[in-house]
Design a protein around this motif. Structure first.
Motif, PDB file in Angstrom:
ATOM      1  N   GLN B  56       0.837  -1.204   0.000  1.00  0.00           N
ATOM      2  CA  GLN B  56       0.000   0.000   0.000  1.00  0.00           C
ATOM      3  C   GLN B  56       0.871   1.254   0.000  1.00  0.00           C
ATOM      4  OE1 GLN B  56      -3.790  -0.115   0.500  1.00  0.00           O
ATOM      5  NE2 GLN B  56      -3.417   1.795  -0.584  1.00  0.00           N
ATOM      6  N   GLY B  57       1.987   1.182   0.708  1.00  0.00           N
ATOM      7  CA  GLY B  57       2.916   2.303   0.728  1.00  0.00           C
ATOM      8  C   GLY B  57       3.388   2.644  -0.673  1.00  0.00           C
ATOM      9  N   PHE B  58       3.784   1.624  -1.384  1.00  0.00           N
ATOM     10  CA  PHE B  58       4.224   1.787  -2.771  1.00  0.00           C
ATOM     11  C   PHE B  58       3.111   2.394  -3.618  1.00  0.00           C
ATOM     12  CE2 PHE B  58       3.604  -0.417  -6.864  1.00  0.00           C
ATOM     13  CZ  PHE B  58       4.666   0.109  -7.582  1.00  0.00           C
ATOM     14  N   TYR B  59       1.926   1.866  -3.438  1.00  0.00           N
ATOM     15  CA  TYR B  59       0.773   2.268  -4.228  1.00  0.00           C
ATOM     16  C   TYR B  59       0.440   3.748  -4.023  1.00  0.00           C
ATOM     17  CZ  TYR B  59      -3.917   1.719  -6.224  1.00  0.00           C
ATOM     18  OH  TYR B  59      -5.040   1.836  -6.973  1.00  0.00           O
ATOM     19  N   ASP B  60       0.326   4.143  -2.770  1.00  0.00           N
ATOM     20  CA  ASP B  60       0.015   5.541  -2.455  1.00  0.00           C
ATOM     21  C   ASP B  60       1.053   6.477  -3.063  1.00  0.00           C
ATOM     22  OD1 ASP B  60      -2.130   4.632  -1.062  1.00  0.00           O
ATOM     23  OD2 ASP B  60      -1.208   4.819   0.909  1.00  0.00           O
ATOM     24  N   GLN B  61       2.310   6.090  -2.903  1.00  0.00           N
ATOM     25  CA  GLN B  61       3.401   6.914  -3.407  1.00  0.00           C
ATOM     26  C   GLN B  61       3.284   7.104  -4.915  1.00  0.00           C
ATOM     27  OE1 GLN B  61       7.362   5.681  -2.066  1.00  0.00           O
ATOM     28  NE2 GLN B  61       8.174   6.257  -4.064  1.00  0.00           N
ATOM     29  N   LEU B  62       2.921   6.022  -5.602  1.00  0.00           N
ATOM     30  CA  LEU B  62       2.827   6.061  -7.056  1.00  0.00           C
ATOM     31  C   LEU B  62       1.734   7.020  -7.523  1.00  0.00           C
ATOM     32  CD1 LEU B  62       4.530   4.588  -9.065  1.00  0.00           C
ATOM     33  CD2 LEU B  62       2.751   2.867  -9.287  1.00  0.00           C
ATOM     34  N   VAL B  63       0.575   6.926  -6.882  1.00  0.00           N
ATOM     35  CA  VAL B  63      -0.540   7.797  -7.268  1.00  0.00           C
ATOM     36  C   VAL B  63      -0.143   9.263  -7.100  1.00  0.00           C
ATOM     37  CG1 VAL B  63      -2.869   8.525  -6.665  1.00  0.00           C
ATOM     38  CG2 VAL B  63      -2.330   6.101  -6.785  1.00  0.00           C
ATOM     39  N   ALA B  64       0.503   9.557  -5.982  1.00  0.00           N
ATOM     40  CA  ALA B  64       0.912  10.940  -5.726  1.00  0.00           C
ATOM     41  C   ALA B  64       1.935  11.409  -6.761  1.00  0.00           C
ATOM     42  CB  ALA B  64       1.496  11.041  -4.321  1.00  0.00           C
ATOM     43  N   GLU B  65       2.920  10.574  -7.040  1.00  0.00           N
ATOM     44  CA  GLU B  65       3.940  10.924  -8.028  1.00  0.00           C
ATOM     45  C   GLU B  65       3.328  11.138  -9.403  1.00  0.00           C
ATOM     46  OE1 GLU B  65       7.576   8.682  -8.483  1.00  0.00           O
ATOM     47  OE2 GLU B  65       7.550   8.209  -6.351  1.00  0.00           O
ATOM     48  N   HIS B  66       2.348  10.294  -9.731  1.00  0.00           N
ATOM     49  CA  HIS B  66       1.706  10.407 -11.027  1.00  0.00           C
ATOM     50  C   HIS B  66       1.038  11.763 -11.173  1.00  0.00           C
ATOM     51  CE1 HIS B  66      -1.639   9.055 -13.992  1.00  0.00           C
ATOM     52  NE2 HIS B  66      -0.644   9.609 -14.632  1.00  0.00           N
ATOM     53  N   ARG B  67       0.281  12.117 -10.161  1.00  0.00           N
ATOM     54  CA  ARG B  67      -0.413  13.404 -10.205  1.00  0.00           C
ATOM     55  C   ARG B  67       0.584  14.551 -10.347  1.00  0.00           C
ATOM     56  NH1 ARG B  67      -5.416  14.865  -8.921  1.00  0.00           N
ATOM     57  NH2 ARG B  67      -5.764  17.101  -8.682  1.00  0.00           N
ATOM     58  N   ALA B  68       1.637  14.472  -9.539  1.00  0.00           N
ATOM     59  CA  ALA B  68       2.641  15.543  -9.561  1.00  0.00           C
ATOM     60  C   ALA B  68       3.320  15.635 -10.922  1.00  0.00           C
ATOM     61  CB  ALA B  68       3.689  15.298  -8.472  1.00  0.00           C
ATOM     62  N   ALA B  69       3.479  14.506 -11.585  1.00  0.00           N
ATOM     63  CA  ALA B  69       4.157  14.523 -12.883  1.00  0.00           C
ATOM     64  C   ALA B  69       3.208  14.965 -13.993  1.00  0.00           C
ATOM     65  CB  ALA B  69       4.715  13.130 -13.193  1.00  0.00           C
ATOM     66  N   ARG B 104       3.424  -8.460  -9.697  1.00  0.00           N
ATOM     67  CA  ARG B 104       3.145  -9.130  -8.439  1.00  0.00           C
ATOM     68  C   ARG B 104       2.185  -8.285  -7.598  1.00  0.00           C
ATOM     69  NH1 ARG B 104       3.992 -14.096  -6.375  1.00  0.00           N
ATOM     70  NH2 ARG B 104       2.092 -13.567  -5.305  1.00  0.00           N
ATOM     71  N   PHE B 105       2.442  -7.010  -7.569  1.00  0.00           N
ATOM     72  CA  PHE B 105       1.616  -6.109  -6.785  1.00  0.00           C
ATOM     73  C   PHE B 105       0.183  -6.124  -7.275  1.00  0.00           C
ATOM     74  CE2 PHE B 105       5.278  -3.109  -5.493  1.00  0.00           C
ATOM     75  CZ  PHE B 105       5.842  -4.158  -4.826  1.00  0.00           C
ATOM     76  N   PHE B 106       0.035  -6.016  -8.596  1.00  0.00           N
ATOM     77  CA  PHE B 106      -1.306  -5.896  -9.109  1.00  0.00           C
ATOM     78  C   PHE B 106      -2.056  -7.214  -9.021  1.00  0.00           C
ATOM     79  CE2 PHE B 106       0.827  -2.158 -10.716  1.00  0.00           C
ATOM     80  CZ  PHE B 106      -0.086  -1.197 -10.328  1.00  0.00           C
ATOM     81  N   ALA B 107      -1.299  -8.302  -9.021  1.00  0.00           N
ATOM     82  CA  ALA B 107      -1.949  -9.594  -8.803  1.00  0.00           C
ATOM     83  C   ALA B 107      -2.548  -9.622  -7.397  1.00  0.00           C
ATOM     84  CB  ALA B 107      -0.947 -10.724  -8.977  1.00  0.00           C
ATOM     85  N   VAL B 108      -1.775  -9.146  -6.454  1.00  0.00           N
ATOM     86  CA  VAL B 108      -2.283  -9.060  -5.088  1.00  0.00           C
ATOM     87  C   VAL B 108      -3.514  -8.167  -5.043  1.00  0.00           C
ATOM     88  CG1 VAL B 108      -1.795  -8.114  -2.804  1.00  0.00           C
ATOM     89  CG2 VAL B 108      -0.093  -9.528  -3.943  1.00  0.00           C
ATOM     90  N   ALA B 109      -3.391  -7.030  -5.723  1.00  0.00           N
ATOM     91  CA  ALA B 109      -4.472  -6.054  -5.682  1.00  0.00           C
ATOM     92  C   ALA B 109      -5.733  -6.568  -6.372  1.00  0.00           C
ATOM     93  CB  ALA B 109      -4.018  -4.751  -6.339  1.00  0.00           C
TER      94      ALA B 109
END
Lengths: 219, 219
Positions: B56-69, B104-109
């Motif tokens: 989840q940590g990875f996921y949250d970080q990604l969404v934020a970075e995406h928006r910022a980019a 792997r992450f998205f499989a979990v998700a």
DNA sequence: GCGTAGTGTTGAACATGTTCAAAACCTGGA
DNA sequence: TCCAGGTTTTGAACATGTTCAACACTACGC
């Protein structure tokens, strides 16, 4: 324990499917599978290189059952929407007993590189079989489609099927009622799009869609 | 080892992300995470109830970075297709370092009931954030859409985004070239559909699509 | 019958996610 | 200062997927 020639593998698959149904995927241990099959743990791994791989048996069986359930219902129907709905509902009915834990299976299958992935080379035969079913659905319907689009349409319909399955594994409503609702609402859209695809305004769009499908397939 | 107040949790997330990048998800053991974070295994489980949850940590970080980019790139652009392409390409760029093991992450998700699932209640905030980004994409574009369809469109665009991500995790081409190709080919289709949605022939279709989106959301 | 190569089978050992009772560390009140 | 209650931390123990060296069995050539 003596078993008939070549039956060890079958015994393991059978035991696994029973236990999956009884306790789900997580709740089933390899030790339990081996015990019920009357073999040792190591022996199970002689035939299946991982617990995940046991799922392929389930998967193949499901595709075959789906086809067997859908084809008879299609006989005599020529309306595309009707044929699509019957086919998707047949899946829902056939797969119902496994809904509670199918999510686990599809999560495994969703992993890139996993042999169970619907996009993997190893799943080629099973995927082709599934796409073929939608080719049948299409051929029995009285619809005129652009030739080029027509070639890719079975694969598109199979993608729709995948979408429905994705929704279905998340559906907790009784008797998958919400998934059936989704089918009822999605099928007319798809059927209408197919029909409209011959309109001049939509022609270029059809071409673009064909390109995307080819990209998805890897061509 | 003494750590500043409240930093244990951060230390664990940081260690996990480092190790995920170095050895992938499977290749990272909880023992290794704990060791690098300078805590005991049990302590890691005090903060995260499972290995999956670390993601989840990875996921949250990604969404934020995406928006910022994405947002800075959108400034000054008003063509919907252009805005969509920029946004999706921003995702591909931001997420590139994780592509090898993101599967792997998205499989979990993808697992129903898993808190990480994009459809789970727990992911509500992250999902809303992602949908909001597409609301921004839409609002900055000069397009006229039917009011009702317009309300659901951000969610539809987010679904397109999910589809691209699904393709992306399976994409092994250098620099995700094939995914970029998919974006280039999908974006014009979506943009054209949005524009055409006002045509009288397509009006009822738009209504039907709106209904499906609402069903998907659970309303 | 007998050795031999290949196939099938075994179960203990290992790796790793997860749990849990105990210990250590606070923090505020007497 | 000392205690009580809560919070944080520990590491050994446990459960279970997986591996592997050893053993058993089968088929076949001699």
């Amino acid at each position: 324990m003596t078993t008939a020639r070549g039956s060890t593998r079958d015994a393991i698959v059978t035991a696994a499917l029973e236990l999956f149904r009884e306790h789900g995927f997580e709740g089933t241990t390899m030790r339990a599978v081996a015990e019920r099959a009357g073999v040792s743990v190591g022996n199970a791994y002689y035939y299946f290189s991982s617990k995940d791989e046991l799922v392929q048996g389930f998967y193949d069986q499901l595709v075959a059952e789906h086809r067997a359930a859908a084809l008879p219902e299609l006989a005599g129907r020529s309306d595309l929407a009707e044929r699509l709905r019957l086919t998707l509902n047949a899946w829902i009915t056939v797969a119902e007993p496994y809904r509670a834990f199918a999510g686990r299976f599809f999560a495994v299958a969703a992993q890139p590189g996993n042999p169970l992935s619907p996009f993997s080379p190893q799943s080629g035969p099973a995927r082709d079989a599934a796409v073929d079913l939608y080719r049948d659905v299409l051929e029995g319907a009285r619809v005129d489609v652009d030739a080029e689009l027509g070639r890719e349409l079975p694969e598109l319909l199979w993608l729709q099927h995948l979408g429905v399955v994705l929704f279905w594994v998340h559906d907790t409503s009784a008797d998958a009622a919400r998934t059936r609702l989704l089918v009822d609402r999605t099928v007319p859209i798809v059927a209408r799009l197919v029909r409209l695809s011959r309109l001049p305004v939509l022609r270029p769009l059809g071409r673009q869609v064909v390109d995307v499908v080819r990209l998805l397939r890897g061509t």
